[in-house]
Design a protein around this motif. Structure first.
Motif, PDB file in Angstrom:
ATOM      1  N   ILE A 201     -64.925  -9.229-116.978  1.00  0.00           N
ATOM      2  CA  ILE A 201     -66.206  -8.674-116.520  1.00  0.00           C
ATOM      3  C   ILE A 201     -66.002  -7.803-115.285  1.00  0.00           C
ATOM      4  O   ILE A 201     -66.571  -6.710-115.188  1.00  0.00           O
ATOM      5  CB  ILE A 201     -67.219  -9.810-116.260  1.00  0.00           C
ATOM      6  N   VAL A 202     -65.188  -8.255-114.352  1.00  0.00           N
ATOM      7  CA  VAL A 202     -64.917  -7.463-113.144  1.00  0.00           C
ATOM      8  C   VAL A 202     -64.210  -6.164-113.512  1.00  0.00           C
ATOM      9  O   VAL A 202     -64.569  -5.083-113.020  1.00  0.00           O
ATOM     10  CB  VAL A 202     -64.078  -8.283-112.134  1.00  0.00           C
ATOM     11  N   PHE A 203     -63.218  -6.232-114.383  1.00  0.00           N
ATOM     12  CA  PHE A 203     -62.495  -5.028-114.808  1.00  0.00           C
ATOM     13  C   PHE A 203     -63.423  -4.059-115.527  1.00  0.00           C
ATOM     14  O   PHE A 203     -63.383  -2.851-115.286  1.00  0.00           O
ATOM     15  CB  PHE A 203     -61.319  -5.417-115.714  1.00  0.00           C
ATOM     16  N   ALA A 204     -64.284  -4.574-116.402  1.00  0.00           N
ATOM     17  CA  ALA A 204     -65.226  -3.717-117.133  1.00  0.00           C
ATOM     18  C   ALA A 204     -66.215  -3.072-116.170  1.00  0.00           C
ATOM     19  O   ALA A 204     -66.560  -1.895-116.323  1.00  0.00           O
ATOM     20  CB  ALA A 204     -65.948  -4.529-118.200  1.00  0.00           C
ATOM     21  N   ALA A 205     -66.680  -3.811-115.162  1.00  0.00           N
ATOM     22  CA  ALA A 205     -67.616  -3.251-114.177  1.00  0.00           C
ATOM     23  C   ALA A 205     -66.945  -2.145-113.363  1.00  0.00           C
ATOM     24  O   ALA A 205     -67.554  -1.102-113.095  1.00  0.00           O
ATOM     25  CB  ALA A 205     -68.133  -4.357-113.266  1.00  0.00           C
ATOM     26  N   LEU A 206     -65.696  -2.355-112.976  1.00  0.00           N
ATOM     27  CA  LEU A 206     -64.968  -1.320-112.236  1.00  0.00           C
ATOM     28  C   LEU A 206     -64.756  -0.079-113.104  1.00  0.00           C
ATOM     29  O   LEU A 206     -64.914   1.051-112.629  1.00  0.00           O
ATOM     30  CB  LEU A 206     -63.622  -1.859-111.756  1.00  0.00           C
ATOM     31  N   ALA A 207     -64.403  -0.271-114.359  1.00  0.00           N
ATOM     32  CA  ALA A 207     -64.199   0.866-115.263  1.00  0.00           C
ATOM     33  C   ALA A 207     -65.508   1.630-115.462  1.00  0.00           C
ATOM     34  O   ALA A 207     -65.519   2.865-115.452  1.00  0.00           O
ATOM     35  CB  ALA A 207     -63.652   0.380-116.601  1.00  0.00           C
ATOM     36  N   LEU A 208     -66.604   0.918-115.620  1.00  0.00           N
ATOM     37  CA  LEU A 208     -67.902   1.559-115.777  1.00  0.00           C
ATOM     38  C   LEU A 208     -68.280   2.333-114.515  1.00  0.00           C
ATOM     39  O   LEU A 208     -68.779   3.457-114.595  1.00  0.00           O
ATOM     40  CB  LEU A 208     -68.978   0.515-116.102  1.00  0.00           C
TER      41      LEU A 208
ATOM     42  N   TRP B 285     -66.212   5.522-114.359  1.00  0.00           N
ATOM     43  CA  TRP B 285     -66.715   6.482-115.345  1.00  0.00           C
ATOM     44  C   TRP B 285     -67.987   7.157-114.846  1.00  0.00           C
ATOM     45  O   TRP B 285     -68.141   8.374-114.975  1.00  0.00           O
ATOM     46  CB  TRP B 285     -66.961   5.764-116.670  1.00  0.00           C
ATOM     47  N   MET B 286     -68.888   6.379-114.253  1.00  0.00           N
ATOM     48  CA  MET B 286     -70.136   6.952-113.732  1.00  0.00           C
ATOM     49  C   MET B 286     -69.858   7.903-112.565  1.00  0.00           C
ATOM     50  O   MET B 286     -70.490   8.961-112.456  1.00  0.00           O
ATOM     51  CB  MET B 286     -71.093   5.835-113.313  1.00  0.00           C
ATOM     52  N   LEU B 287     -68.914   7.543-111.691  1.00  0.00           N
ATOM     53  CA  LEU B 287     -68.564   8.421-110.576  1.00  0.00           C
ATOM     54  C   LEU B 287     -67.944   9.731-111.066  1.00  0.00           C
ATOM     55  O   LEU B 287     -68.253  10.808-110.536  1.00  0.00           O
ATOM     56  CB  LEU B 287     -67.600   7.709-109.625  1.00  0.00           C
ATOM     57  N   MET B 288     -67.075   9.656-112.062  1.00  0.00           N
ATOM     58  CA  MET B 288     -66.456  10.873-112.595  1.00  0.00           C
ATOM     59  C   MET B 288     -67.505  11.765-113.260  1.00  0.00           C
ATOM     60  O   MET B 288     -67.464  12.988-113.132  1.00  0.00           O
ATOM     61  CB  MET B 288     -65.358  10.514-113.596  1.00  0.00           C
ATOM     62  N   LYS B 289     -68.444  11.161-113.965  1.00  0.00           N
ATOM     63  CA  LYS B 289     -69.505  11.930-114.610  1.00  0.00           C
ATOM     64  C   LYS B 289     -70.376  12.615-113.550  1.00  0.00           C
ATOM     65  O   LYS B 289     -70.720  13.790-113.683  1.00  0.00           O
ATOM     66  CB  LYS B 289     -70.345  10.991-115.476  1.00  0.00           C
ATOM     67  N   SER B 290     -70.705  11.904-112.489  1.00  0.00           N
ATOM     68  CA  SER B 290     -71.512  12.478-111.410  1.00  0.00           C
ATOM     69  C   SER B 290     -70.753  13.595-110.702  1.00  0.00           C
ATOM     70  O   SER B 290     -71.325  14.643-110.378  1.00  0.00           O
ATOM     71  CB  SER B 290     -71.891  11.388-110.410  1.00  0.00           C
ATOM     72  N   MET B 291     -69.461  13.389-110.454  1.00  0.00           N
ATOM     73  CA  MET B 291     -68.655  14.411-109.790  1.00  0.00           C
ATOM     74  C   MET B 291     -68.567  15.669-110.654  1.00  0.00           C
ATOM     75  O   MET B 291     -68.674  16.785-110.138  1.00  0.00           O
ATOM     76  CB  MET B 291     -67.244  13.894-109.508  1.00  0.00           C
ATOM     77  N   ASN B 292     -68.415  15.497-111.957  1.00  0.00           N
ATOM     78  CA  ASN B 292     -68.350  16.635-112.857  1.00  0.00           C
ATOM     79  C   ASN B 292     -69.657  17.421-112.817  1.00  0.00           C
ATOM     80  O   ASN B 292     -69.653  18.650-112.802  1.00  0.00           O
ATOM     81  CB  ASN B 292     -68.048  16.161-114.279  1.00  0.00           C
ATOM     82  N   ARG B 293     -70.781  16.722-112.780  1.00  0.00           N
ATOM     83  CA  ARG B 293     -72.077  17.378-112.720  1.00  0.00           C
ATOM     84  C   ARG B 293     -72.241  18.133-111.400  1.00  0.00           C
ATOM     85  O   ARG B 293     -72.710  19.270-111.379  1.00  0.00           O
ATOM     86  CB  ARG B 293     -73.180  16.333-112.861  1.00  0.00           C
ATOM     87  N   HIS B 294     -71.824  17.531-110.299  1.00  0.00           N
ATOM     88  CA  HIS B 294     -71.948  18.181-108.992  1.00  0.00           C
ATOM     89  C   HIS B 294     -70.993  19.371-108.849  1.00  0.00           C
ATOM     90  O   HIS B 294     -71.346  20.377-108.237  1.00  0.00           O
ATOM     91  CB  HIS B 294     -71.715  17.177-107.863  1.00  0.00           C
ATOM     92  N   MET B 295     -69.802  19.247-109.397  1.00  0.00           N
ATOM     93  CA  MET B 295     -68.854  20.362-109.323  1.00  0.00           C
ATOM     94  C   MET B 295     -69.332  21.538-110.168  1.00  0.00           C
ATOM     95  O   MET B 295     -69.025  22.688-109.863  1.00  0.00           O
ATOM     96  CB  MET B 295     -67.465  19.917-109.787  1.00  0.00           C
ATOM     97  N   GLY B 296     -70.091  21.271-111.218  1.00  0.00           N
ATOM     98  CA  GLY B 296     -70.645  22.339-112.035  1.00  0.00           C
ATOM     99  C   GLY B 296     -71.713  23.133-111.289  1.00  0.00           C
ATOM    100  O   GLY B 296     -71.955  24.301-111.587  1.00  0.00           O
TER     101      GLY B 296
END
Length: 82
Positions: free
Chosen positions: A33-40, A43-54
């Motif tokens: 559960i901890v590993f899955a939460a960290l992975a999630l 993933w959310m941070l990378m998606k947000s960064m991609n949106r902001h860099m765009g």
């Protein structure tokens, strides 16, 4: 009657518990559960960064060494307005 089903379940689980190796350590459900939460979260941070860099409108500054060449001197090579 509920106590009877609990004791019946425990009698079926006791032989399975005897087969567990006490020297083996595993992360278990909590580790997953901890590993899955960290992975999630990553993933959310990378998606947000991609949106902001765009959204970034980057315009590169002109090269200062190009301004010192004779072709770029004022009055030379510039189109004349008639």
């Amino acid at each position: 009657m509920p106590d009877m089903s609990a004791s019946l379940a425990m009698t079926h689980m006791v032989p399975l518990a005897a087969e567990i190796n006490n020297d083996k350590v595993t992360p278990g459900v909590l580790g997953f559960i901890v590993f899955a939460a960290l992975a999630l979260g990553v993933w959310m941070l990378m998606k947000s960064m991609n949106r902001h860099m765009g959204k970034v409108d980057f315009e590169e500054a002109p090269d200062p060494s190009a301004a010192t060449t004779p072709a770029a001197a004022p009055g030379k090579g510039a189109p004349k307005n008639a």
